[in-house]
Every structure is written in structure tokens, then in C-alpha cells.
Write a protein that holds these residues in place. Structure first.
Motif, mmCIF file in Angstrom:
data_model
loop_
_atom_site.group_PDB
_atom_site.id
_atom_site.type_symbol
_atom_site.label_atom_id
_atom_site.label_comp_id
_atom_site.label_asym_id
_atom_site.label_seq_id
_atom_site.Cartn_x
_atom_site.Cartn_y
_atom_site.Cartn_z
ATOM 1 N N ASN A 21 2.279 1.622 -3.462
ATOM 2 C CA ASN A 21 1.239 2.099 -4.387
ATOM 3 C C ASN A 21 0.952 3.583 -4.181
ATOM 4 O OD1 ASN A 21 0.951 -0.320 -5.659
ATOM 5 N ND2 ASN A 21 -0.825 -0.975 -4.463
ATOM 6 N N ASP A 22 0.902 4.009 -2.927
ATOM 7 C CA ASP A 22 0.670 5.425 -2.627
ATOM 8 C C ASP A 22 1.815 6.287 -3.159
ATOM 9 O OD1 ASP A 22 -1.694 4.766 -1.402
ATOM 10 O OD2 ASP A 22 -0.887 4.881 0.644
ATOM 11 N N PHE B 263 3.831 5.516 -5.638
ATOM 12 C CA PHE B 263 3.730 5.497 -7.101
ATOM 13 C C PHE B 263 2.659 6.474 -7.583
ATOM 14 C CE2 PHE B 263 1.819 3.881 -11.011
ATOM 15 C CZ PHE B 263 2.931 3.911 -11.850
ATOM 16 N N ASP B 264 1.492 6.448 -6.929
ATOM 17 C CA ASP B 264 0.409 7.367 -7.303
ATOM 18 C C ASP B 264 0.839 8.819 -7.138
ATOM 19 O OD1 ASP B 264 -1.211 5.235 -7.911
ATOM 20 O OD2 ASP B 264 -2.325 5.295 -6.000
ATOM 21 N N SER B 265 1.533 9.098 -6.058
ATOM 22 C CA SER B 265 2.018 10.451 -5.802
ATOM 23 C C SER B 265 3.009 10.892 -6.877
ATOM 24 C CB SER B 265 2.674 10.502 -4.425
ATOM 25 O OG SER B 265 3.275 11.742 -4.213
ATOM 26 N N HIS C 299 0.826 -1.202 0.000
ATOM 27 C CA HIS C 299 0.000 0.000 0.000
ATOM 28 C C HIS C 299 0.866 1.260 0.000
ATOM 29 C CE1 HIS C 299 -3.928 -1.815 0.202
ATOM 30 N NE2 HIS C 299 -3.545 -2.590 1.210
ATOM 31 N N LEU D 86 3.265 9.686 -9.919
ATOM 32 C CA LEU D 86 2.528 9.792 -11.176
ATOM 33 C C LEU D 86 1.795 11.125 -11.274
ATOM 34 C CD1 LEU D 86 1.678 8.470 -13.808
ATOM 35 C CD2 LEU D 86 -0.214 7.394 -12.581
ATOM 36 N N GLU D 87 1.164 11.548 -10.189
ATOM 37 C CA GLU D 87 0.475 12.843 -10.172
ATOM 38 C C GLU D 87 1.458 13.985 -10.401
ATOM 39 O OE1 GLU D 87 -1.763 13.312 -6.574
ATOM 40 O OE2 GLU D 87 -2.986 11.539 -6.974
#
Length: 60
Positions: free
Chosen positions: A8-9, A11-13, A5, A15-16
Motif C-alpha cells: 500500500n505504501d 502504491f501510494d508513493s 502495508h 500514485l503521488e
């Protein structure tokens, strides 16, 4: 599971952030293009005015 998790967080950060940087880059490029176009249009207008002056024998 917690590590997945977190990963993933992260990676999402990231990516944004990449997407925001891409949008900023596109905006800067668009602004530069608009400024270039304005400069060239101004040069053309100036050249036409000089040409008109020459045609009217104001410049010898």
C-alpha cells in the motif's frame, strides 16, 4: 499483514509520483501554448507594421 502495508505504501508513493508528473506535464504544455500565442501575436504585429509602411509608401 506487513507485506500488505508495504504494498500500500509503495502504491501510494507511485500514485503521488504519477500525479506530480501529470501536473508537471500540464505546466509544460501551458507554457508552450503561451509561448506559441506570444509568437503569433508578434508575427501579427510585425505584419501590420509592414502593411502600414506599404500604405505610407515607405516600401516600394
Amino acid at each position: 499483514m506487513k507485506e500488505i502495508h508495504k504494498s500500500n505504501d509503495l502504491f501510494d508513493s507511485l500514485l503521488e509520483e504519477v500525479q506530480a508528473n501529470k501536473k508537471l506535464t500540464e505546466a509544460v504544455q501551458h507554457k508552450a501554448t503561451a509561448q506559441d500565442n506570444f509568437m503569433w501575436e508578434s508575427i501579427v504585429i510585425l505584419a501590420k507594421r509592414i502593411h502600414n509602411l506599404e500604405d505610407n509608401n515607405y516600401v516600394k
